[in-house]
Design a protein around this motif. Structure first.
Motif, PDB file in Angstrom:
ATOM      1  N   LEU A 152      -6.811   1.906   5.750  1.00 23.77           N
ATOM      2  CA  LEU A 152      -7.817   1.363   6.667  1.00 23.77           C
ATOM      3  C   LEU A 152      -8.819   0.476   5.932  1.00 23.77           C
ATOM      4  N   GLU A 153      -9.070   0.768   4.675  1.00 18.21           N
ATOM      5  CA  GLU A 153      -9.996  -0.056   3.893  1.00 18.21           C
ATOM      6  C   GLU A 153      -9.495  -1.489   3.778  1.00 18.21           C
ATOM      7  N   TYR A 154      -8.172  -1.676   3.736  1.00 12.04           N
ATOM      8  CA  TYR A 154      -7.597  -3.018   3.603  1.00 12.04           C
ATOM      9  C   TYR A 154      -7.366  -3.673   4.965  1.00 12.04           C
ATOM     10  N   ILE A 155      -6.799  -2.943   5.911  1.00 18.32           N
ATOM     11  CA  ILE A 155      -6.408  -3.578   7.169  1.00 18.32           C
ATOM     12  C   ILE A 155      -7.590  -3.756   8.109  1.00 18.32           C
ATOM     13  N   ALA A 156      -8.719  -3.080   7.853  1.00 15.92           N
ATOM     14  CA  ALA A 156      -9.878  -3.239   8.728  1.00 15.92           C
ATOM     15  C   ALA A 156     -10.587  -4.570   8.505  1.00 15.92           C
TER      16      ALA A 156
ATOM     17  N   LEU B  16       0.835  -1.202   0.000  1.00 13.16           N
ATOM     18  CA  LEU B  16       0.000   0.000   0.000  1.00 13.16           C
ATOM     19  C   LEU B  16       0.869   1.251   0.000  1.00 13.16           C
ATOM     20  N   PRO B  17       0.319   2.389  -0.437  1.00 11.74           N
ATOM     21  CA  PRO B  17       1.104   3.631  -0.428  1.00 11.74           C
ATOM     22  C   PRO B  17       1.610   3.958   0.973  1.00 11.74           C
ATOM     23  N   GLY B  18       2.790   4.571   1.019  1.00 13.59           N
ATOM     24  CA  GLY B  18       3.382   4.929   2.299  1.00 13.59           C
ATOM     25  C   GLY B  18       2.716   6.140   2.914  1.00 13.59           C
ATOM     26  N   LEU B  19       2.618   6.125   4.244  1.00 16.47           N
ATOM     27  CA  LEU B  19       1.998   7.229   4.976  1.00 16.47           C
ATOM     28  C   LEU B  19       2.858   8.481   4.865  1.00 16.47           C
ATOM     29  N   THR B  20       2.234   9.590   4.600  1.00 15.07           N
ATOM     30  CA  THR B  20       2.920  10.869   4.480  1.00 15.07           C
ATOM     31  C   THR B  20       2.166  11.926   5.258  1.00 15.07           C
ATOM     32  N   LYS B  21       2.827  13.015   5.568  1.00  9.84           N
ATOM     33  CA  LYS B  21       2.226  14.070   6.383  1.00  9.84           C
ATOM     34  C   LYS B  21       1.932  15.329   5.583  1.00  9.84           C
ATOM     35  N   ILE B  22       2.903  15.753   4.752  1.00  8.14           N
ATOM     36  CA  ILE B  22       2.797  17.040   4.069  1.00  8.14           C
ATOM     37  C   ILE B  22       2.730  16.799   2.572  1.00  8.14           C
ATOM     38  N   PRO B  23       1.742  17.376   1.886  1.00  2.00           N
ATOM     39  CA  PRO B  23       1.697  17.243   0.422  1.00  2.00           C
ATOM     40  C   PRO B  23       2.808  18.061  -0.227  1.00  2.00           C
ATOM     41  N   ILE B  24       3.432  17.490  -1.222  1.00  9.09           N
ATOM     42  CA  ILE B  24       4.498  18.182  -1.957  1.00  9.09           C
ATOM     43  C   ILE B  24       4.190  18.122  -3.442  1.00  9.09           C
ATOM     44  N   GLY B  25       4.698  19.133  -4.150  1.00 15.35           N
ATOM     45  CA  GLY B  25       4.504  19.161  -5.589  1.00 15.35           C
ATOM     46  C   GLY B  25       3.038  19.287  -5.959  1.00 15.35           C
ATOM     47  N   ASP B  26       2.606  18.411  -6.856  1.00 17.52           N
ATOM     48  CA  ASP B  26       1.218  18.438  -7.341  1.00 17.52           C
ATOM     49  C   ASP B  26       0.283  17.541  -6.546  1.00 17.52           C
ATOM     50  N   GLN B  27       0.713  17.102  -5.379  1.00 17.54           N
ATOM     51  CA  GLN B  27      -0.137  16.211  -4.587  1.00 17.54           C
ATOM     52  C   GLN B  27      -1.354  16.959  -4.048  1.00 17.54           C
ATOM     53  N   PRO B  28      -2.493  16.276  -3.907  1.00 13.46           N
ATOM     54  CA  PRO B  28      -3.671  16.929  -3.335  1.00 13.46           C
ATOM     55  C   PRO B  28      -3.405  17.362  -1.895  1.00 13.46           C
ATOM     56  N   THR B  29      -4.130  18.367  -1.465  1.00 18.64           N
ATOM     57  CA  THR B  29      -3.931  18.892  -0.107  1.00 18.64           C
ATOM     58  C   THR B  29      -4.351  17.892   0.960  1.00 18.64           C
ATOM     59  N   ASP B  30      -5.269  16.995   0.638  1.00 21.34           N
ATOM     60  CA  ASP B  30      -5.740  16.000   1.611  1.00 21.34           C
ATOM     61  C   ASP B  30      -5.114  14.638   1.341  1.00 21.34           C
ATOM     62  N   ILE B  31      -3.881  14.624   0.864  1.00 22.11           N
ATOM     63  CA  ILE B  31      -3.239  13.363   0.505  1.00 22.11           C
ATOM     64  C   ILE B  31      -3.090  12.452   1.724  1.00 22.11           C
ATOM     65  N   GLU B  32      -2.847  13.045   2.899  1.00 15.82           N
ATOM     66  CA  GLU B  32      -2.696  12.235   4.108  1.00 15.82           C
ATOM     67  C   GLU B  32      -3.987  11.492   4.433  1.00 15.82           C
ATOM     68  N   ARG B  33      -5.112  12.207   4.352  1.00 16.49           N
ATOM     69  CA  ARG B  33      -6.397  11.570   4.642  1.00 16.49           C
ATOM     70  C   ARG B  33      -6.714  10.486   3.612  1.00 16.49           C
ATOM     71  N   GLN B  34      -6.437  10.742   2.344  1.00 23.26           N
ATOM     72  CA  GLN B  34      -6.712   9.749   1.301  1.00 23.26           C
ATOM     73  C   GLN B  34      -5.923   8.460   1.538  1.00 23.26           C
ATOM     74  N   ILE B  35      -4.639   8.612   1.884  1.00 22.28           N
ATOM     75  CA  ILE B  35      -3.803   7.426   2.093  1.00 22.28           C
ATOM     76  C   ILE B  35      -4.278   6.647   3.314  1.00 22.28           C
ATOM     77  N   LYS B  36      -4.613   7.348   4.389  1.00 25.97           N
ATOM     78  CA  LYS B  36      -5.084   6.657   5.593  1.00 25.97           C
ATOM     79  C   LYS B  36      -6.381   5.911   5.326  1.00 25.97           C
ATOM     80  N   ASN B  37      -7.298   6.527   4.615  1.00 27.14           N
ATOM     81  CA  ASN B  37      -8.563   5.848   4.303  1.00 27.14           C
ATOM     82  C   ASN B  37      -8.331   4.608   3.446  1.00 27.14           C
ATOM     83  N   LEU B  38      -7.393   4.713   2.488  1.00 29.15           N
ATOM     84  CA  LEU B  38      -7.097   3.560   1.638  1.00 29.15           C
ATOM     85  C   LEU B  38      -6.482   2.426   2.454  1.00 29.15           C
TER      86      LEU B  38
END
Length: 791
Positions: free
Chosen positions: A206-210, A182-204
């Protein structure tokens, strides 16, 4: 159950089915790898596989879930020698594809690059699920395909996607495993990443590990304090007791000198049921100089054996041990969960078969049986309609009234309550009744209460029953329409045009019967208004009504006289007590005179009351001649009050003076001429449009009360008959007629050979749903067959 080594391939096959069919109902056991960005997840995976094939770079590299299936295959396995395309475009599995390179060509091409014999080189390849049949023998091309497929779905702006990439790696050097990177957890969006990239990754993540069947592989770098591990934090949210979490401590060799992770690896810092395993990753320099993974694994083994802190636990550290633990854990987990998966599959198959049966068989309609099918559906529809009215329907609702029960409720509750709420004399005032009595007598004085006044007043009140009767017919009609729309069946739902035609024919039949039913109900009201039958046995009658009125008025007068006498006694007593003397003799004398006067006053009132009561008694209880004359006076207008009024008029009449001759004139004139002029002026000023008498005489009060009681009595009779006759008329002319004619009407209107094709036109959406359901059922059956191989 067969050997445990067959369990993971079974899950791999099920995983392919789940991915290709987007089947979310099956929760398959998986190893889910999570960790912070640059924690070493990709290096751990590559060490397990033994190949360098994952994309690398700065920022988020893994932007789609990668379902990695490791399949152990022997060099002499027949699958190795099957023809397959290499790095060119994917090819279909059929043999009529374009000419492909042979196995010998591929062996010659890769023997030198592999640094080993030909068989070992060809025995390792990768294969993507989105490119079926295409084998990637060059793992650098696998990396490029992962990057291209990621960009195709997730774009090139460093965003993430939930759509997974499925990759199978066949090799004799791997253990059977199924993992999800799965994608690695990140804190701060860089470059062209969405501003809510941290929330998107966490939700993705949790969808698998739950999922309860997921085994969490939490990768944390050893050179970072464990309390800051985002992977363990997320794992604790879904697995608070740590029963399905494996801790992986990467970069053990990069810890500060003088420190070690022994306490963490032995479970003293953060206890996990499956424990922690330490690994050594390749450094960036090793990757840059293309250091072989085989050499890296050997260096890792030497590190743990030579390190003073890890020497005693070296057999429980390293990538090889991690692979064995993952393999054993996954097989045990599959063994525990596979029976539940099979039971879930059986349940899903049963539900899907029922759903497919509700859509009907595609081959059930042919030219020879179209007429019989339409007749069968018509009969079933008509039977459901009649059963819903009779209350014999198999699908009886327990939440609300419906069908025949609701029709009964309309008759008994709605219609009956509406009739009982009507007050026949609420709109009739005393003035209206008196005016009707006067108008019915014309210019002549009435000798008794005119019967015409009763007829004039009671007929409009009977008309009040027409509104509720009309509404009763409408409510029953609406309920029959509702029954018509709800008496379909799943089989009939396949043919929407036929169902619409059936509803249309019955609706037309109901509309045809609505008119005659309404007219008949109106005629019932008109019949009761046409002839007022005062000889009805339940009618109170004029004599009985008058007797009750007189008795009530007598009681009212007696009560009034008692109240008046009581008040006069009270006043006399108060006056006597106020003028009491001081001396006993005077008191005795005064009391004597007072008692004498009081006795005289009471005697006077008693005689007056007796005379009044005697007159009323003579009116209320006629006996012989006097009583008979008194009773008839109420009808012929000779009551004592009217005679007294006439006597008072004679007494108050001004005395007339005799006419005199005028002294200075030859004309005659009366002495009361000014009074005559005044009377004429009063007559001229009289407004005939207004009631000149605001006060009713006793006779008029009796007449108005008599008429009111007669109207109430007769209206109750008519209301009772209407409440009984209207439901019978509705049942006969509307409900029962429709029940008897519905079958014949449907056949006569719709059973025509020219309409068969139109009526049996199947809904396109339903056909698509049937096809989708059939595919889903086939998928379930295929998965069940795969599970049956090992169970």
């Amino acid at each position: 159950m067969s050997a445990l080594k067959d369990l993971i391939p079974v899950v791999n096959k099920l995983q392919d089915i789940v991915t290709t069919t987007n089947l979310t109902e099956l929760d398959l056991p998986l190893l889910t790898i999570i960790g912070s960005q640059s924690a070493g997840k990709s290096s751990v995976l590559e060490n397990i596989v033994g190949k360098d094939f994952l994309p690398r770079g700065t920022g988020i590299v893994t932007r789609r879930p990668l379902i990695l299936q490791l399949i152990n295959i022997q060099p002499d396995d027949p699958l190795v020698y099957q023809n397959s395309s290499t790095s060119g475009p994917g090819y279909p599995e059929s043999s009529d594809a374009i000419e492909e390179p042979t196995l010998e060509d591929h062996l010659k091409k890769n023997a030198e690059a592999s640094g080993a014999d030909g068989q070992s080189a060809v025995a390792e390849w990768g294969q993507f699920l989105h490119l079926p049949g295409k084998r990637f023998y060059n793992f650098q091309e696998i990396r490029r395909e992962i990057e291209a497929e990621t960009a195709r779905i997730a774009g090139k702006n460093k965003g993430i996607s939930r759509v997974p990439i499925n990759l199978k790696i066949y090799s004799p050097n791997v253990l059977n495993l199924t993992m999800v990177d799965l994608p690695g957890l990140t804190k701060i969006p860089i470059g062209d990443q969405p501003t809510d990239i941290e929330r998107q990754i966490k939700n993705l993540i949790l969808e698998y590990i739950a999922r309860p069947n997921a085994i969490i592989l939490a990768v944390s770098p050893a050179n970072v304090d464990l309390v800051n591990s985002e992977a363990l934090k997320l794992a604790r949210q879904v697995d608070p007791q740590g029963k399905r979490t494996i801790g992986v401590l990467s970069k053990v060799d990069l810890m500060d000198h003088g420190t070690n992770a022994l306490d963490i690896l032995t479970g003293k810092v953060y206890p996990l049921k499956l424990g922690f395993i330490g690994v050594v990753n390749r450094s960036q320099q090793d990757i840059s100089v293309n250091k072989a993974l085989f050499d890296s694994l050997r260096a890792e083994e030497e590190f743990f054996l030579s390190h003073a802190a890890y020497r005693n636990i070296a057999n429980r550290c390293g990538t090889k041990y991690l692979a064995r633990v993952l393999n054993q854990t996954l097989m045990n987990h599959i063994r525990e969960r596979l029976p539940d998966i099979k039971a879930k599959l059986n349940t899903l198959m049963g539900q899907t078969e029922q759903e497919l049966a509700s859509y009907g068989d595609m081959g059930s309609v042919s030219e020879s049986n179209k007429g019989g099918l339409i007749l069968q559906l018509m009969t079933k529809f008509a039977t459901n309609f009649v059963n819903s009215i009779e209350g014999n329907s198999s699908s009886v609702s327990t939440k609300e009234l419906c069908g025949g029960a609701r029709i009964y409720s309309i008759y008994n509750d709605v219609f009956g309550s509406s009739l009982l709420s009507i007050n026949p004399t609420a709109s009739l005032s005393v003035s209206d009744i008196r005016t009707a009595i006067r108008n019915s007598t014309g210019p002549r004085p009435s000798l008794f209460v005119p019967e015409l006044a009763f007829d004039l007043l009671v007929k409009p009140q009977i008309k009040l029953l027409e509104g509720p009767s009309h509404r009763c017919v409408e409510l029953v009609y609406e309920e029959l329409m509702k029954i018509c729309h709800n008496c379909g069946s799943p089989e009939l739902g396949r043919y929407p045009k036929l169902q619409a035609k059936l509803i249309e024919v019955i609706s037309d039949l109901l509309r045809e019967r609505l008119g005659p039913t309404t007219q008949y109900v109106e005629s019932l009201i008109d019949i009761h208004r046409a002839y007022i039958n005062t000889n009805h046995p339940n009618f109170v009658g004029a004599a009985a009504a008058m007797t009750s009125v007189v008795e009530e008025r007598k009681k009212q007068k007696e009560e009034g006289m008692r109240i008046k006498t009581r008040e006069e006694k009270k006043k006399t007593t108060e006056a006597g007590s106020a003028s009491s003397p001081d001396s006993p003799k005077e008191l005795l004398l005064e009391n004597g005179s007072t008692n004498s006067s009081v006795s005289q006053l009471i005697e006077k009132h008693r005689k007056s009351s007796d005379s009044v009561h005697g007159d009323e008694a003579r009116h209320a209880h006629p006996q012989n001649g006097d009583n008979k004359e008194s009773f008839l006076n109420f009808f012929f207008g000779k009551d004592s009050q009217q005679e007294n009024q006439q006597q008072q008029l004679h007494q108050n009449k001004p005395a007339t003076r005799p006419f005199q001759f005028a002294e200075d004139s030859e004309t005659l004139h009366f002495a009361n001429e000014p009074e005559a002029q005044t009377a004429i002026q009063r007559m001229d000023a009289l407004n005939l449009h207004k009631d000149t008498e605001s006060h009713l005489s006793e006779r008029e009060q009796l007449e108005c009360e008599l008429i009111r009681r007669l109207i109430d009595s007769y209206f109750d009779i008519v209301r009772e008959m209407i409440q009984d006759q209207v439901p019978k008329a509705v049942m006969c002319l509307l409900v029962n007629y429709t029940k008897e004619c519905v079958q014949n009407r449907l056949v006569s209107k719709l059973y025509k050979e020219s309409m068969f094709d139109e009526l049996l036109f199947e809904d396109e959406n339903l056909a698509q749903e049937r096809e989708k359901c059939q595919k889903l059922l086939n998928t379930y059956k295929e998965a069940s067959e795969i599970i049956n191989e090992v169970i």
